[in-house]
Motif scaffolding. Sequence first.
Motif, mmCIF file in Angstrom:
data_model
loop_
_atom_site.group_PDB
_atom_site.id
_atom_site.type_symbol
_atom_site.label_atom_id
_atom_site.label_comp_id
_atom_site.label_asym_id
_atom_site.label_seq_id
_atom_site.Cartn_x
_atom_site.Cartn_y
_atom_site.Cartn_z
ATOM 1 N N LEU A 45 0.820 -1.199 0.000
ATOM 2 C CA LEU A 45 0.000 0.000 0.000
ATOM 3 C C LEU A 45 0.861 1.259 0.000
ATOM 4 C CD1 LEU A 45 -2.749 -0.979 2.612
ATOM 5 C CD2 LEU A 45 -2.688 -1.429 0.150
ATOM 6 N N SER A 46 0.308 2.332 -0.524
ATOM 7 C CA SER A 46 0.993 3.614 -0.500
ATOM 8 C C SER A 46 1.037 4.148 0.923
ATOM 9 C CB SER A 46 0.277 4.613 -1.413
ATOM 10 O OG SER A 46 -0.932 5.044 -0.792
ATOM 11 N N SER A 47 1.688 5.283 1.112
ATOM 12 C CA SER A 47 1.766 5.901 2.437
ATOM 13 C C SER A 47 0.396 6.314 2.948
ATOM 14 C CB SER A 47 2.699 7.117 2.401
ATOM 15 O OG SER A 47 2.241 8.057 1.457
ATOM 16 N N GLU A 48 -0.601 6.385 2.053
ATOM 17 C CA GLU A 48 -1.959 6.728 2.464
ATOM 18 C C GLU A 48 -2.830 5.495 2.628
ATOM 19 O OE1 GLU A 48 -3.548 9.661 -0.153
ATOM 20 O OE2 GLU A 48 -2.139 11.218 0.504
ATOM 21 N N GLY A 49 -2.226 4.313 2.508
ATOM 22 C CA GLY A 49 -2.976 3.082 2.725
ATOM 23 C C GLY A 49 -3.875 2.676 1.579
ATOM 24 N N ILE A 50 -3.551 3.135 0.361
ATOM 25 C CA ILE A 50 -4.336 2.785 -0.818
ATOM 26 C C ILE A 50 -3.388 2.327 -1.926
ATOM 27 C CG2 ILE A 50 -6.247 4.336 -0.282
ATOM 28 C CD1 ILE A 50 -5.056 6.398 -2.140
ATOM 29 N N LEU A 51 -3.960 1.897 -3.036
ATOM 30 C CA LEU A 51 -3.148 1.436 -4.165
ATOM 31 C C LEU A 51 -3.069 2.510 -5.247
ATOM 32 C CD1 LEU A 51 -4.225 -2.319 -4.355
ATOM 33 C CD2 LEU A 51 -1.974 -1.404 -3.734
ATOM 34 N N VAL A 52 -2.903 3.758 -4.816
ATOM 35 C CA VAL A 52 -2.636 4.881 -5.721
ATOM 36 C C VAL A 52 -1.357 5.553 -5.237
ATOM 37 C CG1 VAL A 52 -3.491 7.013 -6.740
ATOM 38 C CG2 VAL A 52 -5.110 5.209 -6.098
ATOM 39 N N PHE A 53 -0.411 5.768 -6.159
ATOM 40 C CA PHE A 53 0.895 6.315 -5.809
ATOM 41 C C PHE A 53 1.050 7.675 -6.481
ATOM 42 C CE2 PHE A 53 0.913 1.798 -5.405
ATOM 43 C CZ PHE A 53 1.597 1.568 -4.225
ATOM 44 N N GLU A 54 1.490 8.662 -5.707
ATOM 45 C CA GLU A 54 1.439 10.058 -6.133
ATOM 46 C C GLU A 54 2.792 10.582 -6.600
ATOM 47 O OE1 GLU A 54 -0.205 12.368 -2.971
ATOM 48 O OE2 GLU A 54 -1.858 10.954 -2.610
ATOM 49 N N GLY A 55 2.746 11.383 -7.646
ATOM 50 C CA GLY A 55 3.910 12.100 -8.143
ATOM 51 C C GLY A 55 3.492 13.502 -8.555
ATOM 52 N N GLU A 56 4.447 14.248 -9.095
ATOM 53 C CA GLU A 56 4.138 15.625 -9.493
ATOM 54 C C GLU A 56 4.999 16.021 -10.682
ATOM 55 O OE1 GLU A 56 3.734 20.123 -7.573
ATOM 56 O OE2 GLU A 56 4.579 18.484 -6.389
ATOM 57 N N PHE A 57 4.368 16.693 -11.641
ATOM 58 C CA PHE A 57 5.093 17.264 -12.770
ATOM 59 C C PHE A 57 5.306 18.760 -12.523
ATOM 60 C CE2 PHE A 57 3.146 13.694 -15.294
ATOM 61 C CZ PHE A 57 4.344 13.100 -15.638
ATOM 62 N N PRO A 58 6.556 19.220 -12.448
ATOM 63 C CA PRO A 58 6.794 20.666 -12.333
ATOM 64 C C PRO A 58 6.210 21.400 -13.531
ATOM 65 C CG PRO A 58 8.797 19.416 -11.865
ATOM 66 C CD PRO A 58 7.816 18.440 -12.425
#
Length: 261
Positions: A45-58
């Motif tokens: 699991l992600s750090s939020e306890g779900i199966l969605v992983f976060e990133g960011e585009f500058p």
Amino acid sequence: MKISNNVCLWMMIGLVLAARVGLAEEEVHSDVEFGYVGEQIDVKLSSEGILVFEGEFPQEGLECQFTTEPGFASEVEEGLGIGPNETVVYNVLSGLLFWDGVNLVPAAVGTHLRVNHLVPQVPDTIIVGNGPDQLGVISNVAAETRNLLGISDAIGGDLHQDLHQDLRWFLEPNCLMNSVPATGAYGVVLSLSTSAEGIANSQPFAMMFNFGLSEGSFEAGVDEVASLVPEPTSVCVWVFWGIVGLMSCRTTGSSTGRLPR
């Protein structure tokens, strides 16, 4: 033996606390961490306890619309690791998703994600809105390989080895060109496959990249995309049934003076 209501209450509290600890242990780094559980790739699991992983585009600068995070990792020191010299690829299970802060829709025509795999001969993967599934291909020939995640270490005779790879993600067209993608968040649903015999593909999970949204608007999009992938098995489900069982001590158990068998 009769169990009092107070004992039942403390047992219920203990189960809830154990559940919270269990969920905390499931929380991992921002990388997509995985290993083998049983006969399947298991994505943690992600750090939020779900199966969605976060990133960011500058949105500006030399790294405009480029990121290498989140990466992918299966490391022995984290209690994971896979077999030596094993190839892992990813499968693209959706088109490019776009969250405008309110609605989740396919990305506009002309906007796409390009994924570079760091091996020159392995073709980039292009993910467009309403695009088809793109399954990974494992081959000894780089030019025939598709969606390469990486190859695990093959040092010594250890049964478990590390794999840690940061792919290169590009949101295009790039901001240095005349056309810029719409502000919002961009996502895709993936799964993992391995060359290891007898190991099934992972459960689906999602990657979600913020491109100019506020934190609150982005997290709302993450929640929306989370509905597209299977919900992780929650310890709280077991707590619920445990509590139901404990509550029975107020009926069956108390009426007989014994625990129900």
